[in-house]
Design a protein around this motif. Structure first.
Motif, PDB file in Angstrom:
ATOM      1  N   ARG A  41       0.824  -1.213   0.000  1.00 49.68           N
ATOM      2  CA  ARG A  41       0.000   0.000   0.000  1.00 49.68           C
ATOM      3  C   ARG A  41       0.857   1.262   0.000  1.00 49.68           C
ATOM      4  O   ARG A  41       0.399   2.327  -0.392  1.00 49.68           O
ATOM      5  CB  ARG A  41      -0.950  -0.020   1.203  1.00 49.68           C
ATOM      6  CG  ARG A  41      -2.031  -1.101   1.105  1.00 49.68           C
ATOM      7  CD  ARG A  41      -2.993  -1.031   2.272  1.00 49.68           C
ATOM      8  NE  ARG A  41      -2.380  -1.455   3.511  1.00 49.68           N
ATOM      9  CZ  ARG A  41      -2.325  -2.720   3.920  1.00 49.68           C
ATOM     10  NH1 ARG A  41      -2.821  -3.691   3.162  1.00 49.68           N
ATOM     11  NH2 ARG A  41      -1.765  -3.043   5.068  1.00 49.68           N
ATOM     12  N   ILE A  75      -2.228  -0.544 -14.555  1.00 54.93           N
ATOM     13  CA  ILE A  75      -2.843  -1.492 -13.613  1.00 54.93           C
ATOM     14  C   ILE A  75      -2.201  -1.362 -12.232  1.00 54.93           C
ATOM     15  O   ILE A  75      -2.890  -1.341 -11.198  1.00 54.93           O
ATOM     16  CB  ILE A  75      -2.717  -2.934 -14.133  1.00 54.93           C
ATOM     17  CG1 ILE A  75      -3.500  -3.094 -15.433  1.00 54.93           C
ATOM     18  CG2 ILE A  75      -3.217  -3.933 -13.087  1.00 54.93           C
ATOM     19  CD1 ILE A  75      -3.285  -4.434 -16.112  1.00 54.93           C
ATOM     20  N   PHE A  76      -0.865  -1.272 -12.207  1.00 55.97           N
ATOM     21  CA  PHE A  76      -0.165  -1.184 -10.924  1.00 55.97           C
ATOM     22  C   PHE A  76      -0.544   0.084 -10.185  1.00 55.97           C
ATOM     23  O   PHE A  76      -0.794   0.056  -8.968  1.00 55.97           O
ATOM     24  CB  PHE A  76       1.349  -1.238 -11.158  1.00 55.97           C
ATOM     25  CG  PHE A  76       2.152  -1.364  -9.890  1.00 55.97           C
ATOM     26  CD1 PHE A  76       2.443  -2.613  -9.358  1.00 55.97           C
ATOM     27  CD2 PHE A  76       2.610  -0.244  -9.217  1.00 55.97           C
ATOM     28  CE1 PHE A  76       3.176  -2.736  -8.190  1.00 55.97           C
ATOM     29  CE2 PHE A  76       3.340  -0.349  -8.050  1.00 55.97           C
ATOM     30  CZ  PHE A  76       3.619  -1.610  -7.530  1.00 55.97           C
ATOM     31  N   GLU A  98      -3.252   1.795 -10.427  1.00 53.40           N
ATOM     32  CA  GLU A  98      -4.642   1.715  -9.971  1.00 53.40           C
ATOM     33  C   GLU A  98      -4.760   0.873  -8.710  1.00 53.40           C
ATOM     34  O   GLU A  98      -5.509   1.222  -7.786  1.00 53.40           O
ATOM     35  CB  GLU A  98      -5.509   1.119 -11.078  1.00 53.40           C
ATOM     36  CG  GLU A  98      -6.983   1.022 -10.708  1.00 53.40           C
ATOM     37  CD  GLU A  98      -7.834   0.464 -11.835  1.00 53.40           C
ATOM     38  OE1 GLU A  98      -9.029   0.225 -11.601  1.00 53.40           O
ATOM     39  OE2 GLU A  98      -7.298   0.263 -12.948  1.00 53.40           O
ATOM     40  N   ASN A  99      -3.994  -0.218  -8.647  1.00 54.36           N
ATOM     41  CA  ASN A  99      -4.075  -1.112  -7.491  1.00 54.36           C
ATOM     42  C   ASN A  99      -3.231  -0.646  -6.311  1.00 54.36           C
ATOM     43  O   ASN A  99      -3.574  -0.921  -5.153  1.00 54.36           O
ATOM     44  CB  ASN A  99      -3.638  -2.523  -7.899  1.00 54.36           C
ATOM     45  CG  ASN A  99      -4.617  -3.189  -8.834  1.00 54.36           C
ATOM     46  OD1 ASN A  99      -5.804  -2.857  -8.836  1.00 54.36           O
ATOM     47  ND2 ASN A  99      -4.139  -4.109  -9.656  1.00 54.36           N
ATOM     48  N   PHE A 100      -2.122   0.046  -6.585  1.00 49.60           N
ATOM     49  CA  PHE A 100      -1.202   0.463  -5.523  1.00 49.60           C
ATOM     50  C   PHE A 100      -0.842   1.938  -5.715  1.00 49.60           C
ATOM     51  O   PHE A 100       0.312   2.273  -6.017  1.00 49.60           O
ATOM     52  CB  PHE A 100       0.056  -0.408  -5.530  1.00 49.60           C
ATOM     53  CG  PHE A 100      -0.238  -1.882  -5.552  1.00 49.60           C
ATOM     54  CD1 PHE A 100      -0.704  -2.527  -4.418  1.00 49.60           C
ATOM     55  CD2 PHE A 100      -0.078  -2.619  -6.718  1.00 49.60           C
ATOM     56  CE1 PHE A 100      -0.993  -3.878  -4.432  1.00 49.60           C
ATOM     57  CE2 PHE A 100      -0.359  -3.966  -6.750  1.00 49.60           C
ATOM     58  CZ  PHE A 100      -0.828  -4.596  -5.599  1.00 49.60           C
ATOM     59  N   GLN A 124       4.573  -7.917  -6.362  1.00 50.83           N
ATOM     60  CA  GLN A 124       3.284  -7.631  -7.002  1.00 50.83           C
ATOM     61  C   GLN A 124       3.486  -7.318  -8.485  1.00 50.83           C
ATOM     62  O   GLN A 124       2.720  -7.780  -9.334  1.00 50.83           O
ATOM     63  CB  GLN A 124       2.600  -6.449  -6.304  1.00 50.83           C
ATOM     64  CG  GLN A 124       2.137  -6.711  -4.879  1.00 50.83           C
ATOM     65  CD  GLN A 124       0.891  -7.582  -4.804  1.00 50.83           C
ATOM     66  OE1 GLN A 124       0.306  -7.948  -5.817  1.00 50.83           O
ATOM     67  NE2 GLN A 124       0.496  -7.922  -3.599  1.00 50.83           N
ATOM     68  N   LEU A 139       2.232  -9.389 -11.766  1.00 50.22           N
ATOM     69  CA  LEU A 139       1.441  -8.686 -12.757  1.00 50.22           C
ATOM     70  C   LEU A 139       2.020  -8.884 -14.167  1.00 50.22           C
ATOM     71  O   LEU A 139       1.297  -9.085 -15.132  1.00 50.22           O
ATOM     72  CB  LEU A 139       1.383  -7.196 -12.420  1.00 50.22           C
ATOM     73  CG  LEU A 139       0.609  -6.285 -13.381  1.00 50.22           C
ATOM     74  CD1 LEU A 139      -0.850  -6.733 -13.494  1.00 50.22           C
ATOM     75  CD2 LEU A 139       0.671  -4.832 -12.904  1.00 50.22           C
TER      76      LEU A 139
END
Length: 291
Positions: A90, A113-114, A116-118, A278, A282
């Motif tokens: 996070r 994508i990364f 957006e997620n982190f 992560q 991905l």
């Protein structure tokens, strides 16, 4: 002294509620457990912390301890939260790098994508050729890279992603641009521009003519610009040709058909940070051999 964070929390619960019973309810513990923790603290400190009564109040010694204990518990809670954020990707920082061919085909999707997620992970993306990837890994500048192996340095390990065949790259108006395939012998006399990618072909006797070219360009952007101006031809893997270069042609080379392996590079003896792990997963989920 053998006081734990549990002892300090019990102290604060009693001090802030003025009651062992209320402290137990606040902490979802039994009243005897709270009382035992306070007795253990007082025994180890050799001083009473509370005046037992209704309500329970701090002794002068307890008052002198209150602010320090409160700051300690707040710091511990903040540290626990920080460590949890780091472990869960996070927060933190991730330094990665990729060769141009991977960056132009997949990096925008991966970064999107990364992020957006982190969103709170500080992401630094570098580019360069495969030799530079290895140097950045060994120097600690990056934690993860996507490229191909150039050296045999055992300090670096690669997790293969896909194979990419080599071919002649020339201007779209070149006489050979419309050929379906060529052999290495057929291109040996062409004005070939040397580049770092050719070092991956040094073990093949058919590619000996690529060594020590009189014109060498290490930067891929410069190389593509010169090819686009028809200043020569070169040999690249298919993915090495950017997708938006309509003025360039790629002609597969055969006899033999030589390929490079693209993969995820990291230090062999290093455990990836949660954020890097992560990203590694991905990449594996996004980049497939059929891509």
């Amino acid at each position: 002294m053998n006081l734990s964070i549990h002892h300090y929390r019990c102290f604060l619960w009693v001090a802030e509620t003025g009651s062992f019973r209320a402290a137990a309810e606040l902490a979802y513990r039994s009243q005897p457990a709270i009382s035992l923790a306070i007795r253990e603290m007082e025994a180890q400190l050799g001083q009473p912390l509370f005046e037992r009564g209704q309500p329970v109040t701090l002794t002068p010694f307890g008052k002198s301890c209150h602010q320090g204990i409160r700051h300690f518990v707040m710091h511990a809670d903040a540290l626990n939260a920080r460590l949890g954020d780091l472990a869960g990707s996070r927060v933190g920082q991730l330094n990665i790098a990729s060769i141009m061919s991977f960056a132009t085909h997949w990096m925008p999707t991966l970064v999107s994508i990364f992020r957006e997620n982190f969103p709170h992970v500080h992401l630094n993306v570098f580019d360069g050729n495969s030799e530079e990837m290895e140097r950045m890994l060994l120097s600690g500048q990056i934690e993860l890279a996507v490229g191909s192996r150039v050296s045999e340095d055992r300090r670096i390990e690669m997790q293969p992603l896909l194979e990419d065949a080599f071919g002649l790259v020339c201007h779209a108006d070149h006489p050979l641009a419309q050929r379906k395939s060529l052999t290495w012998r057929q291109i040996s006399d062409l004005p070939i521009i040397g580049t770092v990618a050719h070092r991956q072909l040094e073990r093949s006797p058919q590619t000996a003519f690529l060594r020590n070219r009189p014109f060498f360009v290490s930067n891929m952007i410069s190389l593509i610009a010169m090819l686009s101006r028809d200043m020569g031809v070169t040999v690249l893997a298919r993915l090495g040709v950017p997708p938006d270069t309509d003025n360039l042609a790629f002609v597969p080379l055969t006899h033999p058909r030589l390929k490079r392996t693209l993969g995820i590079l990291k230090l062999a003896d290093a455990t990836l940070s949660p954020a890097a792990e992560q990203m590694r997963q991905l990449i594996l989920d996004t980049v497939t051999p059929s891509a």
